[in-house]
Design a protein around this motif. Structure first.
Motif: not given
Length: 287
Positions: A58, A62, A66, A77
């Motif tokens: 995760t 993310y 970005t 994200g």
């Protein structure tokens, strides 16, 4: 003696007297002959592996979404909120799944706090911590195996002290964050409370997961949020860069200190000392 308690105007029932379970022995050789110990160790290993696999993926996802140099968007994200939900949600799920097998520690700091409170033996605590650290390493290795290009580029989910914060600030953030978590664990699994409120065991994983979620919201900007030495250790081992090891001691010292404070506060202030004070007051009062 327990007194009858009136419930909803439907009549009374006699509450059972409650007695704290005896403290766990520091060393119990009999444990080595029981399959339940090894089953619990396997459960802690697999749970920590899954925890690191999902959460580190995760974090990396993310950061990749970005990354403006790769066409990402600043607001793309899941965001910090999503990362916090990932950690808290996985703890909720994994504690629910493993609580009946190993107690659902998934964190050496939690195991350490329960050891100080004599809830687990020294033998079990050491084996749990080893299984948790090994599970964390394997979980991060799986992430690197599947996302090798992104893993090193985006930091491998390793905990690092953010720029602009001192080591003291990082240490205090980890102490307080772990205190919140371990205090929640003690409160949610308190056998006295469970004896009084039959619904508590069902709900126990929920406040623990929420505690992890809330602590991440507060401390991700400071340390990336450790509060779990196995999580920090596994990521640092597989990432392998010097920066991940520079302040690594913070992610062991902070959680262990926070867990010790939480164990002392719950066991000797909220539980033992308060009960003795109440008993002394009753015995000295004149009816």
């Amino acid at each position: 003696m327990a007194k009858d308690i009136e419930v909803g105007g439907q009549g009374g029932f006699s509450a059972k007297d409650y007695h704290d379970p005896p403290p766990a022995p520091l060393i119990d050789a009999v444990e080595f002959t029981q399959w339940s110990l090894y089953r619990a160790i396997i459960a802690e290993f697999i749970a920590t592996l899954l925890f690191l696999y999902i959460t580190v993926l995760t974090v990396i996802g993310y950061k990749s979404q970005t990354d403006e140099t790769k066409g990402g968007e600043v607001c793309g994200g899941v965001g910090i909120l999503g990362i916090a939900w990932s950690f808290g949600g996985m703890i909720f799920v994994l504690v629910y799944c493993t609580a009946g097998i190993s107690g659902g520690h998934i964190n050496p700091a939690v195991t350490f706090g329960l050891l100080l409170a004599r809830k687990v033996s020294l033998v079990r605590a050491i084996l749990y911590m080893a299984a948790q650290c090994l599970g964390a390493v394997c979980g991060c290795w799986l992430v690197k195996a599947f996302q090798s290009a992104y893993y090193s580029k985006y930091g491998g989910g390793a905990n690092e002290l953010s720029a602009g914060y001192s080591k003291g600030t990082g240490l205090v953030a980890e102490i307080i964050g772990t205190f919140v978590l371990v205090y929640t664990v003690f409160s949610a699994t308190d056998p006295k409370r469970n004896a009084r409120d039959s619904h508590v065991p069902v709900l126990a994983p929920l406040p623990i997961g929420f505690a992890v979620f809330m602590v991440h919201l507060a401390t991700i900007p400071i340390t990336g949020t450790g509060i779990n030495p196995a999580r920090s250790f596994g990521a640092a081992v597989i990432y392998g860069k010097e920066k991940a090891w520079d302040d690594h001691w913070i992610f062991w010292a902070g959680p262990f200190i926070g867990a010790a404070i939480a164990a002392f506060y719950h066991q000797y202030i909220l539980r033992a000392a308060a009960a003795k004070a109440l008993g002394s007051f009753r015995s000295s009062s004149h009816m």
